[in-house]
Design an enzyme around this catalytic site. Structure first.
Site, PDB file in Angstrom:
ATOM      1  N   ARG A  21       0.441  10.861   4.940  1.00 57.23           N
ATOM      2  CA  ARG A  21       1.528  10.587   3.994  1.00 57.23           C
ATOM      3  C   ARG A  21       1.423  11.503   2.778  1.00 57.23           C
ATOM      4  O   ARG A  21       2.426  12.015   2.275  1.00 57.23           O
ATOM      5  CB  ARG A  21       1.506   9.121   3.580  1.00 57.23           C
ATOM      6  CG  ARG A  21       2.714   8.712   2.728  1.00 57.23           C
ATOM      7  CD  ARG A  21       2.794   7.207   2.507  1.00 57.23           C
ATOM      8  NE  ARG A  21       3.049   6.517   3.765  1.00 57.23           N
ATOM      9  CZ  ARG A  21       2.112   5.860   4.455  1.00 57.23           C
ATOM     10  NH1 ARG A  21       0.869   5.794   4.008  1.00 57.23           N
ATOM     11  NH2 ARG A  21       2.416   5.275   5.596  1.00 57.23           N
TER      12      ARG A  21
ATOM     13  N   LYS B 228      -8.197   8.892  -0.240  1.00 55.47           N
ATOM     14  CA  LYS B 228      -7.241   8.818   0.867  1.00 55.47           C
ATOM     15  C   LYS B 228      -5.888   9.397   0.464  1.00 55.47           C
ATOM     16  O   LYS B 228      -5.226  10.076   1.260  1.00 55.47           O
ATOM     17  CB  LYS B 228      -7.063   7.373   1.337  1.00 55.47           C
ATOM     18  CG  LYS B 228      -6.195   7.286   2.603  1.00 55.47           C
ATOM     19  CD  LYS B 228      -5.776   5.882   2.942  1.00 55.47           C
ATOM     20  CE  LYS B 228      -4.758   5.911   4.073  1.00 55.47           C
ATOM     21  NZ  LYS B 228      -4.143   4.605   4.326  1.00 55.47           N
TER      22      LYS B 228
ATOM     23  N   TYR C 244       0.831  -1.209   0.000  1.00 57.89           N
ATOM     24  CA  TYR C 244       0.000   0.000   0.000  1.00 57.89           C
ATOM     25  C   TYR C 244       0.864   1.257   0.000  1.00 57.89           C
ATOM     26  O   TYR C 244       0.603   2.201  -0.749  1.00 57.89           O
ATOM     27  CB  TYR C 244      -0.932  -0.001   1.212  1.00 57.89           C
ATOM     28  CG  TYR C 244      -2.014   1.047   1.120  1.00 57.89           C
ATOM     29  CD1 TYR C 244      -3.293   0.717   0.689  1.00 57.89           C
ATOM     30  CD2 TYR C 244      -1.765   2.379   1.438  1.00 57.89           C
ATOM     31  CE1 TYR C 244      -4.287   1.679   0.587  1.00 57.89           C
ATOM     32  CE2 TYR C 244      -2.743   3.346   1.333  1.00 57.89           C
ATOM     33  CZ  TYR C 244      -4.006   2.991   0.911  1.00 57.89           C
ATOM     34  OH  TYR C 244      -4.979   3.948   0.793  1.00 57.89           O
TER      35      TYR C 244
ATOM     36  N   ASP D  52       8.152   7.078   8.010  1.00 57.29           N
ATOM     37  CA  ASP D  52       7.721   6.400   9.231  1.00 57.29           C
ATOM     38  C   ASP D  52       6.480   7.120   9.742  1.00 57.29           C
ATOM     39  O   ASP D  52       6.399   8.351   9.687  1.00 57.29           O
ATOM     40  CB  ASP D  52       8.811   6.416  10.304  1.00 57.29           C
ATOM     41  CG  ASP D  52       8.455   5.500  11.470  1.00 57.29           C
ATOM     42  OD1 ASP D  52       8.265   4.287  11.239  1.00 57.29           O
ATOM     43  OD2 ASP D  52       8.353   5.985  12.608  1.00 57.29           O
TER      44      ASP D  52
ATOM     45  N   ASP E  72      -6.238   1.841   9.767  1.00 57.08           N
ATOM     46  CA  ASP E  72      -7.146   2.552   8.856  1.00 57.08           C
ATOM     47  C   ASP E  72      -8.621   2.283   9.120  1.00 57.08           C
ATOM     48  O   ASP E  72      -9.460   3.173   8.978  1.00 57.08           O
ATOM     49  CB  ASP E  72      -6.836   2.195   7.397  1.00 57.08           C
ATOM     50  CG  ASP E  72      -5.605   2.919   6.876  1.00 57.08           C
ATOM     51  OD1 ASP E  72      -5.031   3.730   7.635  1.00 57.08           O
ATOM     52  OD2 ASP E  72      -5.218   2.677   5.719  1.00 57.08           O
TER      53      ASP E  72
END
Length: 206
Positions: free
Chosen positions: A183, A177, A11, A70, A157
């Site tokens: 991210r 998303k 992912y 991270d 999630d």
């Protein structure tokens, strides 16, 4: 320009690869293309520490520009947990579902959205083989649902709802998303540095 995504997670690789393709002509690889590479153990207390260690190590060993990240989930009512334990919250050998189950158990007595508030913090590092690096931070605020919802995504999630959204990250489409996640926010901040690298490469070729 060659760039390596310092991850084996499908992912994460997809999300980062989609972003890079929108920016320009990168030759994109991931750690799945380097089966003999051994990543350093994550020992930092902050996402920035782990992302930087991963990025610099991979860039040097693979002799390539690298993107490393991270992410940690923080729940203020739990004094910041899971935090640095996000990937091992229910134990070193536990799976994502185990971590989510433990989080729900820890939050059983918390009922209001305010008490169940949480946020993802992501740090992404762009590192060179010579040790040069750029870093960016992205935060996504929301709260933890009282039950799992959705089957997409990974990690926490299926428990996390971004404020102003009625679906968990696991219920949102990847396209949505990838526009609003922690991210995505960090990657967007790195965009100018990545575009600058591409431009410099084009100049050097000409």
């Amino acid at each position: 320009m060659k760039i390596v995504i310092a991850s084996c997670h499908g992912y994460k690789i997809r999300e980062t690869k989609t972003f890079l393709k929108q920016l320009g002509s990168f030759d994109i690889f991931s750690l799945t293309d380097f089966p003999n590479y051994s990543a350093p153990k994550e020992i930092g207390c902050l996402p920035e520490e782990n992302a930087l260690a991963k990025g610099l190590h991979a860039a040097k060993e693979l002799n390539s520009w690298v993107i490393a990240d991270d992410t940690m989930l923080m729940v203020p009512a739990l004094n910041g947990l899971p935090g640095k334990l996000s990937a091992t919250f229910a134990g070193e050998d536990a799976c994502d579902k185990d971590h989510r189950k433990k989080l729900l158990q820890e939050m059983q007595s918390l009922e209001s959205i305010v008490d169940r508030s949480a946020y993802f913090e992501c740090c992404i590092v762009l590192a060179s083989p010579e040790g040069k690096f750029f870093k960016a931070r992205g935060i996504c605020e929301g709260y933890i649902s009282n039950q799992e919802k959705g089957s997409s995504g990974f990690g926490y999630d299926s428990l996390f709802l971004k404020y102003d959204y009625k679906q968990t990250f696991a219920e949102l489409s990847e396209d949505v998303k990838n526009q609003v996640s922690h991210r995505a926010k960090a990657l967007q901040k790195l965009a100018p540095y990545l575009q600058n690298l591409l431009e410099k490469q084009l100049v050097s070729r000409n």
